[in-house]
Design a protein around this motif. Structure first.
Motif, short mmCIF file in Angstrom:
data_model
loop_
_atom_site.label_atom_id
_atom_site.label_comp_id
_atom_site.label_asym_id
_atom_site.label_seq_id
_atom_site.Cartn_x
_atom_site.Cartn_y
_atom_site.Cartn_z
N GLY A 13 0.82 -1.21 0.00
CA GLY A 13 0.00 0.00 0.00
C GLY A 13 0.86 1.26 0.00
N LEU A 14 0.39 2.26 0.75
CA LEU A 14 1.03 3.58 0.75
C LEU A 14 2.51 3.51 1.17
N ILE A 15 2.78 2.97 2.36
CA ILE A 15 4.18 2.94 2.82
C ILE A 15 4.93 1.79 2.16
N ASP A 37 0.70 -9.47 -1.08
CA ASP A 37 -0.44 -8.63 -0.69
C ASP A 37 -1.69 -9.36 -1.17
N PRO A 78 -1.52 -3.50 7.33
CA PRO A 78 -2.14 -2.58 8.29
C PRO A 78 -1.72 -2.87 9.74
N GLY A 79 -1.71 -1.82 10.57
CA GLY A 79 -1.16 -1.91 11.93
C GLY A 79 -1.70 -3.06 12.77
N HIS A 82 -0.01 -6.49 12.45
CA HIS A 82 1.44 -6.66 12.66
C HIS A 82 1.81 -7.80 13.62
N GLU A 99 6.76 -2.02 10.03
CA GLU A 99 6.27 -0.65 10.17
C GLU A 99 5.63 -0.46 11.55
N LYS A 100 5.62 0.79 12.02
CA LYS A 100 4.86 1.07 13.23
C LYS A 100 3.38 0.93 12.93
N GLN A 128 10.81 6.03 11.69
CA GLN A 128 11.86 6.60 10.84
C GLN A 128 12.37 7.96 11.33
N ARG A 164 -7.37 8.08 3.72
CA ARG A 164 -8.62 7.40 3.33
C ARG A 164 -9.48 7.26 4.57
N GLU A 176 -1.95 5.15 15.42
CA GLU A 176 -1.23 5.19 14.14
C GLU A 176 -0.41 6.47 13.98
N TYR A 288 13.51 7.34 5.61
CA TYR A 288 12.96 6.02 5.26
C TYR A 288 14.04 5.13 4.62
N1 LIG Z 1 6.40 5.30 9.17
C1 LIG Z 1 5.52 6.05 8.55
O1 LIG Z 1 5.71 7.24 8.40
C2 LIG Z 1 4.28 5.42 7.98
C3 LIG Z 1 3.55 6.05 6.96
C4 LIG Z 1 2.40 5.41 6.46
C5 LIG Z 1 1.99 4.20 7.00
N2 LIG Z 1 2.74 3.63 8.00
C6 LIG Z 1 2.31 2.35 8.63
O2 LIG Z 1 2.41 1.31 7.66
C7 LIG Z 1 1.35 0.38 7.82
C8 LIG Z 1 0.58 0.30 6.50
O3 LIG Z 1 0.02 1.56 6.23
P1 LIG Z 1 -0.39 2.01 4.75
O4 LIG Z 1 -0.79 3.43 4.86
O5 LIG Z 1 0.65 1.60 3.78
O6 LIG Z 1 -1.71 1.11 4.55
P2 LIG Z 1 -2.39 0.70 3.17
O7 LIG Z 1 -3.80 0.37 3.52
O8 LIG Z 1 -2.12 1.72 2.13
O9 LIG Z 1 -1.60 -0.62 2.73
C9 LIG Z 1 -1.68 -1.81 3.44
C10 LIG Z 1 -1.54 -2.93 2.43
O10 LIG Z 1 -1.39 -4.17 3.13
C11 LIG Z 1 -2.16 -5.15 2.46
N3 LIG Z 1 -2.40 -6.23 3.40
C12 LIG Z 1 -3.42 -6.41 4.26
N4 LIG Z 1 -3.20 -7.52 4.99
C13 LIG Z 1 -2.03 -8.06 4.56
C14 LIG Z 1 -1.27 -9.19 4.92
N5 LIG Z 1 -1.68 -10.03 5.89
N6 LIG Z 1 -0.11 -9.43 4.27
C15 LIG Z 1 0.32 -8.60 3.32
N7 LIG Z 1 -0.35 -7.49 2.93
C16 LIG Z 1 -1.51 -7.23 3.56
C17 LIG Z 1 -3.40 -4.40 1.98
O11 LIG Z 1 -4.04 -5.10 0.93
C18 LIG Z 1 -2.77 -3.09 1.52
O12 LIG Z 1 -2.35 -3.16 0.17
C19 LIG Z 1 0.49 0.90 9.00
O13 LIG Z 1 0.89 0.22 10.14
C20 LIG Z 1 0.86 2.37 9.08
O14 LIG Z 1 0.79 2.90 10.39
C21 LIG Z 1 3.86 4.20 8.47
#
Ligand SMILES: NC(=O)c1ccc[n+]([C@@H]2O[C@H](COP(=O)([O-])OP(=O)(O)OC[C@H]3O[C@@H](n4cnc5c(N)ncnc54)[C@H](O)[C@@H]3O)[C@@H](O)[C@H]2O)c1
Length: 336
Positions: A13-15, A37, A78-79, A82, A99-100, A128, A164, A176, A288
């Protein structure tokens, strides 16, 4: 010549996209071999974007963990997921960057840490900001006595918007977002939190179906050292992404973060201006990369990571105390 380290990214996903770029392009001797994923499209997009024709997609992260060719994993799911993924990675003997946060609840987080301890695997948490040079200098000044006795600390996180809102979890502002600030404040204070008082409000976001969907929060924390701290967060910063901190002691003060993108000022008829950060990568792009470079170093050398599972747990304890404080409307003690 270092042997190539084959890494699996769990979560695209995003991170996950940020870490995929680092693993695919920025670290020497690292190969992003698998992206797992349950949603195929995002993972396939990353494989294409980073031209990883020889790497593969897995719908289930457990297939990546079972692959003996995988040397290490980076968890970006997702958190709340973890703890289960960390525990499975430990059982598979894979060094893990996660990730946190460490999770959303303490019991599964503790079970995951117990699995990591049993397996003796490496676990690094993704805070980070600790790899940002400004924060590192502030921590050095706070810990080497340059600031004297530490009296007051503050840390804040203001996001331009919740990316979102429809998938936002209850209490996300603590679990989060402020989790970053809780980790930083412990690190900067060099001490553990003993009491938390928190308040939260909703100013802009539509109320969610479950309790805890706040867009604004403020926590005060007392540390065992006696230092006092505040942390606040908003999901509606009209001017962009804003992350700052301050440490104030008997001999001086250090402030971190001014949101600038570069050192140029623009002088024009309307005044003087400079561009500022709009999203988290603007401020922390190099951090990062640095945290994953550190993880890879730790995997190769066996040295313990700078940010551990116990750091993840301590920040989660503060977040849980803050949630309880909001629910009860009073300060909450944290027992050692
Ligand atoms: N350090 C930072 O600055 C920072 C920034 C953004 C997000 N994060 C953390 O990263 C984590 C993910 O956040 P995000 O924004 O990328 O979420 P996101 O929803 O954009 O992405 C999560 C992805 O994980 C997938 N997923 C779900 N269950 C899974 C599994 N069991 N195995 C593999 N993939 C799976 C989902 O389909 C999705 O594509 C969260 O814990 C968030 O707090 C950290």
């Amino acid at each position: 010549m270092v042997a190539t380290l084959n890494v699996a990214l769990l979560g695209a996903g995003l991170i996950g996209a940020v870490h995929a770029e680092t693993l695919a392009r920025r670290l020497h001797g690292v190969r992003l071999a698998v992206i797992a994923d349950p949603v195929e499209a995002g993972a396939r997009r990353l494989l294409e974007r980073f031209e990883l024709a020889d790497s593969r997609y897995e719908p289930d992260y457990r297939a990546a963990l079972a692959d003996p060719a995988i040397d290490a994993v980076v968890i970006c799911s997702p958190g709340a997921s973890h703890p289960a993924v960390i525990a499975a990675a430990a059982r598979a003997g894979k060094p893990t960057f996660c990730e946190k946060p460490l999770g959303h609840a303490l019991e599964p987080a503790d079970q995951a840490l117990a699995e990591v301890a049993r397996a003796g695997t490496l676990l690094q948490l993704g805070f980070q900001r600790r790899f940002d040079p400004g924060y590192q200098r502030a921590q050095a000044l706070a810990s080497d006595g340059s600031l004297g006795d530490l009296h007051l600390l503050r840390s804040l996180t203001r996001d331009p918007a919740q990316p979102r809102p429809e998938i936002a979890r209850p209490w996300a502002v603590f679990l989060e977002t402020l989790i970053h600030d809780f980790d930083l404040l412990r690190w900067l204070a060099g001490s553990e939190a003993v009491e938390v008082y928190a308040q939260a409000a909703t100013f802009v976001s539509p109320p969610g179906p479950e309790p805890g969907s706040f867009d604004t929060a403020l926590a005060t924390i007392r540390f065992a050292s006696g230092a006092l701290a505040t942390a606040d967060a908003s999901f509606h910063a009209a001017y962009g992404y804003d992350v700052r901190a301050e440490v104030f002691g008997s001999k001086g003060m250090v402030t971190i973060g001014d949101g600038r993108l570069d050192s140029a000022w623009h002088y024009g008829p309307a005044g003087v201006s400079r561009p500022r950060a709009h999203w988290f990568q603007d401020l922390f792009g190099p951090a990062y990369v640095a945290e994953l470079a550190h993880f890879v170093d730790c995997v190769r050398t066996g040295q313990p990571p700078a940010v551990t599972g116990q750091d993840g747990r301590a920040s989660l304890v503060i977040a849980q105390a803050a949630i309880e404080s909001v629910q009860r409307g009073q300060p909450v003690s944290i027992l050692a």
